[in-house]
Design an enzyme around this catalytic site. Structure first.
Site, mmCIF file in Angstrom:
data_model
loop_
_atom_site.group_PDB
_atom_site.id
_atom_site.type_symbol
_atom_site.label_atom_id
_atom_site.label_comp_id
_atom_site.label_asym_id
_atom_site.label_seq_id
_atom_site.Cartn_x
_atom_site.Cartn_y
_atom_site.Cartn_z
ATOM 1 N N ASP A 198 29.292 50.895 -0.313
ATOM 2 C CA ASP A 198 28.291 49.882 -0.019
ATOM 3 C C ASP A 198 28.345 48.853 -1.145
ATOM 4 O O ASP A 198 28.895 49.109 -2.207
ATOM 5 C CB ASP A 198 26.918 50.531 0.071
ATOM 6 C CG ASP A 198 25.840 49.535 0.479
ATOM 7 O OD1 ASP A 198 26.191 48.483 1.044
ATOM 8 O OD2 ASP A 198 24.659 49.812 0.226
ATOM 9 N N LYS A 199 27.781 47.674 -0.907
ATOM 10 C CA LYS A 199 27.808 46.653 -1.947
ATOM 11 C C LYS A 199 26.478 46.584 -2.688
ATOM 12 O O LYS A 199 26.424 46.698 -3.905
ATOM 13 C CB LYS A 199 28.143 45.277 -1.351
ATOM 14 C CG LYS A 199 28.267 44.175 -2.405
ATOM 15 C CD LYS A 199 28.766 42.889 -1.804
ATOM 16 C CE LYS A 199 27.721 42.193 -0.963
ATOM 17 N NZ LYS A 199 26.600 41.650 -1.792
ATOM 18 N N THR A 200 25.375 46.434 -1.952
ATOM 19 C CA THR A 200 24.079 46.245 -2.572
ATOM 20 C C THR A 200 23.626 47.514 -3.290
ATOM 21 O O THR A 200 23.526 48.574 -2.690
ATOM 22 C CB THR A 200 23.035 45.852 -1.520
ATOM 23 O OG1 THR A 200 23.479 44.679 -0.847
ATOM 24 C CG2 THR A 200 21.685 45.607 -2.170
ATOM 25 N N PHE B 138 11.438 44.341 11.409
ATOM 26 C CA PHE B 138 12.869 44.163 11.150
ATOM 27 C C PHE B 138 13.592 45.473 11.409
ATOM 28 O O PHE B 138 13.083 46.554 11.117
ATOM 29 C CB PHE B 138 13.081 43.743 9.695
ATOM 30 C CG PHE B 138 14.529 43.716 9.274
ATOM 31 C CD1 PHE B 138 15.271 42.552 9.395
ATOM 32 C CD2 PHE B 138 15.146 44.845 8.760
ATOM 33 C CE1 PHE B 138 16.599 42.523 9.009
ATOM 34 C CE2 PHE B 138 16.470 44.828 8.368
ATOM 35 C CZ PHE B 138 17.205 43.656 8.500
#
EC number: 7.6.2.1
Length: 614
Positions: A264-266, A401
């Site tokens: 993952d990036k975040t 969301f």
């Protein structure tokens, strides 16, 4: 009365009291809390790895049952779905006092969560023991062996088989020899007993061919390798005065087997510390620019006593637009102060924010510094302070969301009685729901978004829509029907959300910076030297310098419609220091990464540094 009990004795139907910083012992229906309006905060790091606080709220009819005497009289009945492993979904119904109340995941405290910033709360046990969602997600533990272990075990088995075969041959040969030429020994007068003695005699004589000492030698070598890791000066962190520590002797060879890294990036490659960096409002771009590198950040405290002193912004023109009263700018920050799930908590040093994501916290903080301060919320209202004036909005609906919608909306009624929908979300989904008159503004904003994404910033689009009273009443009736549905509730709510989130007016876009952790580009470059392929799953924007491989890297993008096979020439053209980007549109229509053509394409690329899914 309340009494202490072990987790193993917790049963469905029990009512449990939780105190601050305690682990949740079972899947609970939140009945009441010490916080106003039945709210409580939980940390779900044990479940999903997220360290951000999440908010849960009890039903209004049970929120007043804070006294043990009242809870002892609670005789409601819960009918819900069977145990499952879906952490983000719960569907059930509470029957109490001849009324029916729908339950969702927002009313649940799952086992493994930790109660935070809440003095106490009470919950009804819905699932306990192996039926909890945490245990439903627990699979069988696999015993992992390194390649050297597997090789040694195989070799030892072959040696054992050879030993056994050789021993049998020797025993047979000796038997034939004795049978033909020598008489039996006096004590041995049985053929089978003689064969038994001969077989184990040869086993004892030839057992030294089994390399038992090989395991000891390999373990000593592994121990030495682990010390090399501990002594490596280049793996010493001077800032925290911490050296690398190999907690297993097989670490070195386990690392040597890594061929692909899925990341993952975040929060993994980045610091997960969000800062409001730039924005686009009504076609005008604001934010930090190259020539402002040496300019001091704006001083908001001079005109805004509620400003966050840690917030940094450098573009004076945006502050001037706010003070000049430009309607679009005011409406832009009004959206940021209203359209979120942030909670305001009163602490000794003043108001503090409890956000469910750092992105929301950054946007609310930006609105706060530019004069639109979020103050508090109740289940039916949101209170803000707009340029020094307290304003309370009626909160009519929250359109949640999720990863499918990629957007969030709120519907509020302002003090003048006007109903308005505010929406923020990914531009790829929000632009499709704009009114046709936004075409020119959308093109300008798209250019700004592409520029922000090129700088590695996280972007969101912002829009609004005015709702006539008649339209709101008609939609609210359909929304309540979908919310109370017992079957296909999620699909009905999604259809209701889709109906109202149309013909919106574009306000602009936000750009948030989430800096890479120190040494990420260098680490990726070193890993590529070991022929390790790195796959990074990011958002829906292709930031060209989020992970910078080399300054001259080209970024070929695969665009292949679902019915077509990937072009065979692509395998030959992609080589060397390149990255493969696959957009979400390339995977629609049922084609998945597991299908043979895609798998062959992805696995045969020489060096895959990054993979983007939108």
């Amino acid at each position: 009365s309340l009494q202490k009990e072990k987790w193993m004795n917790v049963r469905v139907g029990d009512i449990i009291k939780l105190e601050n910083n305690q682990f949740v012992a079972a899947d609970l229906l939140l009945l009441s809390s010490s916080e106003p309006h039945g709210l409580c905060y939980i940390e779900t790091a044990e479940l999903d790895g997220e360290t951000n606080m999440k908010v849960r709220q009890s039903l209004s009819v049970t929120s007043e049952l804070g006294d043990p005497n009242n809870l002892a009289q609670f005789d409601g009945e819960v009918v819900c779905e069977p145990p499952n492993n879906k952490l983000d979904r719960f569907c059930g119904t509470l029957y109490w006092k001849d009324c029916k109340y729908l339950l969702s995941n927002q009313n649940m405290l799952l086992r493994g969560c930790v109660l935070r910033n809440t003095e106490s709360c009470y919950g009804l046990v819905i699932f306990a023991g192996p039926d909890t969602k945490l245990m439903q997600n627990s699979g069988r533990t696999k015993f992992k062996r390194t390649s050297i272990d597997r090789l040694m075990n195989t070799l030892v088995l072959w040696v054992r088989n050879c030993l056994q075969t050789h021993t049998r041959l020797q025993t047979s040969a000796e038997f034939l020899k004795i049978w033909s030429f020598l008489p039996w020994d006096p004590p041995v007068d049985n053929f089978l007993f003689s064969a038994f003695l001969s077989f184990w005699s040869y086993v004892i004589i030839l057992n030294t061919v089994v390399p038992i000492s090989l395991y000891v030698s390999v373990e000593v070598i592994r121990l030495g390798h682990s010390y090399f890791i501990n002594w490596d000066r280049r793996m010493f962190c001077s800032r925290s005065n911490t050296a690398a520590e190999a907690r297993t002797t097989t670490l070195n060879e386990e690392l040597g087997q890594v061929e692909y890294i899925f990341s993952d990036k975040t929060g993994t490659l980045t610091q997960n510390i969000m800062t409001f960096n730039k924005c686009s409002i009504n076609g005008h771009a604001y934010g930090e620019k190259q020539h402002m590198a040496r300019v001091q950040p704006l001083d908001f405290s001079a005109w805004n006593p509620l400003a966050d002193r840690h917030f940094c912004f450098y573009d004076q023109s945006l502050l001037e637009a706010v003070m000049a009263g430009e309607p679009a700018v005011h409406e832009f920050f009004r959206v940021l102060s209203l359209c979120h799930t942030v909670m305001s908590e009163e602490k000794s040093e003043g108001k503090d924010l409890e956000q469910t994501s750092p992105d929301e916290g950054a946007l609310v903080t930006a609105a706060r510094n530019f004069g639109f301060v979020f103050r508090s919320r109740t289940p039916g209202t949101v209170t803000t302070q707009e340029l020094g004036k307290a304003v309370t909005y009626m909160l009519l609906a929250i359109l949640d969301f999720n990863n499918i919608r990629k957007r969030m909306s709120v519907i509020v009624r302002n003090p003048e009685g006007r109903i308005r929908l505010y929406c923020k979300g990914a531009d790829t989904v929000l632009f499709e729901r704009l009114h046709s008159c936004n075409h020119e503004l959308m093109n300008i904003t798209s250019d700004h978004l592409n520029e922000y994404a090129g700088d590695g910033l996280r972007t969101l689009a912002v829009a609004y829509r005015d709702l006539p009273e008649e339209q709101w009443e008609a939609w609210a009736e359909r929304f309540r029907g979908a919310d109370k549905a017992t079957d296909c509730r999620d699909d009905r709510l999604a259809a209701a959300y889709e109906e109202i989130e149309q013909d919106m007016m574009l306000l602009g876009a936000t750009a948030i910076e989430d800096k890479l952790q120190e040494g990420v580009p260098e680490t990726i470059a070193i890993l590529s030297l070991a022929n390790i392929k790195i796959w990074v799953l990011t958002g829906d924007k292709q930031g060209k310098n989020c992970i910078k491989i080399k300054s001259h890297v080209a970024w070929p993008q695969l665009k292949c419609s679902p019915p077509q096979a990937p072009p065979s020439s692509l395998l030959e053209s992609i080589s060397g220091e390149f990255a493969l980007i696959i957009s979400g549109h390339s995977l629609v229509g049922g084609r998945s990464i597991q299908e043979p053509n895609w798998k062959e394409l992805v696995m045969n690329v020489n060096v895959i540094h990054a993979l983007w899914f939108s």
